[in-house]
Motif scaffolding. Structure first.
Motif, PDB file in Angstrom:
ATOM      1  N   GLN A  20       3.337  23.771  -1.239  1.00  0.00           N
ATOM      2  CA  GLN A  20       3.248  25.108  -1.837  1.00  0.00           C
ATOM      3  C   GLN A  20       3.427  25.044  -3.353  1.00  0.00           C
ATOM      4  N   ILE A  21       4.428  24.293  -3.789  1.00  0.00           N
ATOM      5  CA  ILE A  21       4.727  24.186  -5.223  1.00  0.00           C
ATOM      6  C   ILE A  21       3.595  23.465  -5.958  1.00  0.00           C
ATOM      7  N   ILE A  22       3.062  22.381  -5.354  1.00  0.00           N
ATOM      8  CA  ILE A  22       1.954  21.648  -5.971  1.00  0.00           C
ATOM      9  C   ILE A  22       0.729  22.549  -6.074  1.00  0.00           C
ATOM     10  N   SER A  23       0.415  23.260  -4.990  1.00  0.00           N
ATOM     11  CA  SER A  23      -0.770  24.134  -4.978  1.00  0.00           C
ATOM     12  C   SER A  23      -0.660  25.227  -6.030  1.00  0.00           C
ATOM     13  N   LYS A  24       0.546  25.795  -6.157  1.00  0.00           N
ATOM     14  CA  LYS A  24       0.760  26.854  -7.155  1.00  0.00           C
ATOM     15  C   LYS A  24       0.562  26.304  -8.570  1.00  0.00           C
ATOM     16  N   ALA A  25       1.063  25.069  -8.806  1.00  0.00           N
ATOM     17  CA  ALA A  25       0.902  24.454 -10.125  1.00  0.00           C
ATOM     18  C   ALA A  25      -0.572  24.193 -10.428  1.00  0.00           C
ATOM     19  N   ILE A  26      -1.323  23.760  -9.423  1.00  0.00           N
ATOM     20  CA  ILE A  26      -2.754  23.507  -9.608  1.00  0.00           C
ATOM     21  C   ILE A  26      -3.478  24.792 -10.007  1.00  0.00           C
ATOM     22  N   GLU A  27      -3.170  25.888  -9.317  1.00  0.00           N
ATOM     23  CA  GLU A  27      -3.812  27.169  -9.627  1.00  0.00           C
ATOM     24  C   GLU A  27      -3.451  27.647 -11.034  1.00  0.00           C
ATOM     25  N   THR A  28      -2.187  27.439 -11.410  1.00  0.00           N
ATOM     26  CA  THR A  28      -1.766  27.833 -12.765  1.00  0.00           C
ATOM     27  C   THR A  28      -2.523  27.036 -13.819  1.00  0.00           C
ATOM     28  N   LEU A  46      -2.879  15.864  -9.085  1.00  0.00           N
ATOM     29  CA  LEU A  46      -2.049  16.771  -8.291  1.00  0.00           C
ATOM     30  C   LEU A  46      -2.725  17.107  -6.959  1.00  0.00           C
ATOM     31  N   LYS A  47      -4.041  17.273  -6.987  1.00  0.00           N
ATOM     32  CA  LYS A  47      -4.763  17.551  -5.737  1.00  0.00           C
ATOM     33  C   LYS A  47      -4.610  16.398  -4.755  1.00  0.00           C
ATOM     34  N   ILE A  48      -4.668  15.181  -5.255  1.00  0.00           N
ATOM     35  CA  ILE A  48      -4.480  14.020  -4.375  1.00  0.00           C
ATOM     36  C   ILE A  48      -3.054  13.982  -3.843  1.00  0.00           C
ATOM     37  N   CYS A  49      -2.083  14.371  -4.676  1.00  0.00           N
ATOM     38  CA  CYS A  49      -0.671  14.367  -4.254  1.00  0.00           C
ATOM     39  C   CYS A  49      -0.413  15.293  -3.072  1.00  0.00           C
ATOM     40  N   LEU A  50      -1.264  16.305  -2.888  1.00  0.00           N
ATOM     41  CA  LEU A  50      -1.092  17.203  -1.738  1.00  0.00           C
ATOM     42  C   LEU A  50      -1.187  16.438  -0.434  1.00  0.00           C
ATOM     43  N   ASN A  51      -2.183  15.546  -0.326  1.00  0.00           N
ATOM     44  CA  ASN A  51      -2.390  14.740   0.885  1.00  0.00           C
ATOM     45  C   ASN A  51      -2.890  13.360   0.476  1.00  0.00           C
ATOM     46  N   PRO A  52      -2.015  12.524  -0.068  1.00  0.00           N
ATOM     47  CA  PRO A  52      -2.473  11.235  -0.610  1.00  0.00           C
ATOM     48  C   PRO A  52      -3.162  10.342   0.417  1.00  0.00           C
ATOM     49  N   TYR A  53      -2.741  10.428   1.680  1.00  0.00           N
ATOM     50  CA  TYR A  53      -3.342   9.555   2.689  1.00  0.00           C
ATOM     51  C   TYR A  53      -4.756   9.992   3.069  1.00  0.00           C
ATOM     52  N   ASP A  54      -5.122  11.215   2.717  1.00  0.00           N
ATOM     53  CA  ASP A  54      -6.507  11.641   2.920  1.00  0.00           C
ATOM     54  C   ASP A  54      -7.432  10.992   1.897  1.00  0.00           C
ATOM     55  N   TYR A  69       0.838  -1.199   0.000  1.00  0.00           N
ATOM     56  CA  TYR A  69       0.000   0.000   0.000  1.00  0.00           C
ATOM     57  C   TYR A  69       0.876   1.254   0.000  1.00  0.00           C
ATOM     58  N   GLU A  70       1.876   1.292   0.880  1.00  0.00           N
ATOM     59  CA  GLU A  70       2.782   2.435   0.945  1.00  0.00           C
ATOM     60  C   GLU A  70       3.528   2.605  -0.387  1.00  0.00           C
ATOM     61  N   ARG A  71       3.943   1.492  -0.951  1.00  0.00           N
ATOM     62  CA  ARG A  71       4.648   1.539  -2.226  1.00  0.00           C
ATOM     63  C   ARG A  71       3.735   2.052  -3.336  1.00  0.00           C
ATOM     64  N   ASN A  72       2.496   1.613  -3.357  1.00  0.00           N
ATOM     65  CA  ASN A  72       1.556   2.034  -4.395  1.00  0.00           C
ATOM     66  C   ASN A  72       1.161   3.501  -4.244  1.00  0.00           C
ATOM     67  N   VAL A  73       1.182   4.018  -3.028  1.00  0.00           N
ATOM     68  CA  VAL A  73       0.983   5.464  -2.824  1.00  0.00           C
ATOM     69  C   VAL A  73       2.138   6.222  -3.474  1.00  0.00           C
ATOM     70  N   ALA A  74       3.356   5.740  -3.238  1.00  0.00           N
ATOM     71  CA  ALA A  74       4.529   6.397  -3.841  1.00  0.00           C
ATOM     72  C   ALA A  74       4.438   6.367  -5.363  1.00  0.00           C
ATOM     73  N   PHE A  75       3.980   5.263  -5.913  1.00  0.00           N
ATOM     74  CA  PHE A  75       3.916   5.163  -7.366  1.00  0.00           C
ATOM     75  C   PHE A  75       2.732   5.918  -7.947  1.00  0.00           C
ATOM     76  N   PHE A  76       1.765   6.245  -7.130  1.00  0.00           N
ATOM     77  CA  PHE A  76       0.741   7.168  -7.611  1.00  0.00           C
ATOM     78  C   PHE A  76       1.374   8.529  -7.884  1.00  0.00           C
TER      79      PHE A  76
END
Length: 553
Positions: free
Chosen positions: A489-497, A517-525, A367-374
């Protein structure tokens, strides 16, 4: 057998009063076989002689199954060790498959069907088994999910009671008895007509459809009604779940009513769906070797991701399985001289508990590995969008985004690698953890993680060389918490762009990129459960329409 027996010994086999299942004409018990060097767990099919006397056909079926299984040996066919007959019982000693049958696996899924990838993996296993049967001119005549057994990620064809050796060529129809399970029977068998080895192609096609959609294409209350539906109701594919055109075409060609129009086994063996991985990888590798270092590393990453995006139950290699089967139990050296069967059953229960714990550890780290590969998958999605001009991030922002995604993947994988190389674990039982980290399960998992790290690190190095200022920036961050703050911060800025630049006319790919990208902000959520079905997630998201993606965003 009477209820009060505990253990029986026949030659070098021990049968325990532990029922694994019940069939049409017998009961299957747990057993062990002494090979002289080690003890192997087996399944023992027992048939009362009283049943044989009442129905002589049963004896013919048993003889036929034993004869056929003795003639074949293949990792995708359940192995026969021996058969024996006493005054009261017939015993058939078979390979033990601990994970039940394909029906059980399908029912364990939320939607009662498999992802397309899972279905294809199982199909390939079964087709590999049929290559062996084809060479020996054997037809099975009862392919269905209940007769496909699973063992450590390997599918195996089982129950050869209705099988027979063809005296004519495999594609030449012959007049044979009407055996099998009606819902999976070919039209020729249903109508009592001559049929060939293509009867198994039909049955496999029905089962493949069922794996893909969770139901068979035709459903009826009687054999006559089923025959009429097949003849008069054209094959249809549901719109959901979405399936690829090449897979639907294969199913349709397997389910041609007339045998002359149906694929034969040689055509199945050469079909694109069966062969596509090896052919695609070979072709892609030839092209990749011509590329510059950065493009080459990203291309290799893509090929690796295409094959191992989700690692789970179905990624056991046959070579690994064979090695495990050589000695699948420890601590049972004296079992065949042991007079206390309760102790043997106790050892079996302990082994099952250990297996359950190992599966828990294995599932958690997969599971942890598959989160990383997401995160890796998201990175490649952004690279593809930028490369084809679907998005136009400025070069520095694009490289910074790729850099941070790659770095976060490595943090995840390094954490897993460190845990699997540690003798202690805060969350798990210490004794069981100690046994797990020296097991083949852990060794295989570590190999996977190390391969993951090598592939992702190569991309990271290439990006870092393109933008050394990011590495200098990263070196100033003292801990993971600070890095994750900058990462978000960088992910959020890219999403807004991307949101500001996106329009409906660009299609759905850009919106799926934003969603990932939104999921990448907090994948465990989002991936909240360790048994999260990543295959189903990718399949559903990739096949979502534009409106569905907009709702997700």
């Amino acid at each position: 057998m009477s209820e009060d027996w505990k253990k029986k010994k026949i030659d070098n086999f021990v049968i325990l009063n532990k029922i694994l299942g019940k069939g049409t004409y017998g009961t299957v018990y747990l057993g062990y076989m002494d090979t002289g060097q080690n003890q192997v767990r087996i399944a023992v099919k027992t048939v009362p002689m009283d049943s044989v006397k009442q129905s002589p056909q049963i004896l013919n079926l048993i003889k036929r199954e034993s004869t056929i299984l003795k003639a074949v040996e293949h990792p995708n066919i359940v192995r026969l060790y021996n058969a024996n007959r006493t005054q009261n019982y017939i015993y058939i000693f078979l390979e033990f498959c601990p994970d039940g049958d394909l029906r059980k696996f399908m029912l364990s899924k939320k939607e009662k069907h498999l992802s397309e990838l899972e279905a294809i993996i199982f199909l390939k296993h079964i087709v590999e088994g049929f290559k062996e049967l084809f060479q020996k001119k054997i037809i099975h005549r009862d392919i269905k999910p209940e007769n496909i057994l699973l063992s450590n990620g390997i599918a195996k064809i089982a129950d050869f009671g209705f099988a027979r050796v063809m005296e004519v060529e495999m594609d030449e129809p012959g007049k044979f008895s009407r055996n099998g399970t009606p819902i999976y029977m070919s039209p020729q068998i249903l109508r009592g007509q001559p049929f060939s080895a293509k009867c198994d192609v039909w049955s496999l096609g029905i089962m493949f459809y069922e794996m893909l959609y969770g139901r068979t294409p035709w459903q009826a209350e009687s054999q006559i009604q089923l025959e009429q539906l097949i003849l008069n109701k054209p094959l249809k594919f549901p719109t959901k779940p979405v399936r690829s055109q090449k897979v639907k075409e294969l199913v349709a060609m397997m389910l041609q009513i007339e045998e002359k129009d149906r694929l034969n086994w040689q055509q199945i063996f050469e079909n694109q769906v069966i062969k596509m991985n090896e052919d695609m990888v070979r072709q892609n590798m030839n092209e990749i070797m011509k590329e510059d270092p950065m493009t080459k590393s990203m291309s290799l990453n893509k090929i690796y991701l295409d094959q191992y995006k989700v690692v789970g139950y179905l990624h056991t290699k046959i070579e690994d399985y064979r090695e495990d089967s050589k000695n699948d139990l420890d601590g049972l050296k004296q079992m065949f001289d042991e007079e206390n069967p309760d102790l043997i059953l106790s050892q079996y229960q302990k082994e099952m508990k250990r297996r359950e714990s190992f599966q828990k550890f294995y599932t958690y780290y997969l599971y942890e590995r598959n989160v990383a590969f997401f995160i890796n998958y998201t990175q490649l999605r952004i690279i593809k969008l930028q490369t084809f001009g679907d998005i136009t991030l400025v070069k520095e922002q694009f490289l910074q985004l790729i850099f941070m995604l790659a770095r976060n993947q490595l943090l995840h994988l390094d954490k897993i690698n460190s845990a699997l190389n540690s003798n202690k674990h805060d969350q798990f039982d210490q004794e069981l953890w100690g046994r797990f980290i020296v097991s083949k399960d852990c060794s295989r998992l570590l190999t996977t993680i190390k391969n993951d790290i090598l592939i992702i690190k190569e991309v990271f190095i290439q990006v870092r060389e393109k933008c050394p200022q990011f590495q200098q920036f990263f070196d100033k961050i003292e801990n993971v918490k600070d890095f994750l703050g900058q990462y978000k911060q960088i992910i959020s800025k890219a999403i807004e762009t991307l949101k500001a630049a996106s329009t409906n006319s660009l299609g759905k790919d850009i919106y799926s990129g934003i969603y990932y990208l939104k999921i990448c902000l907090n994948p465990y959520d989002f991936f909240k459960q360790v048994d999260f079905d990543f295959n189903a997630f990718y399949e559903e998201t990739e096949n979502a329409n534009l409106d569905e993606l907009l709702n997700l965003i």
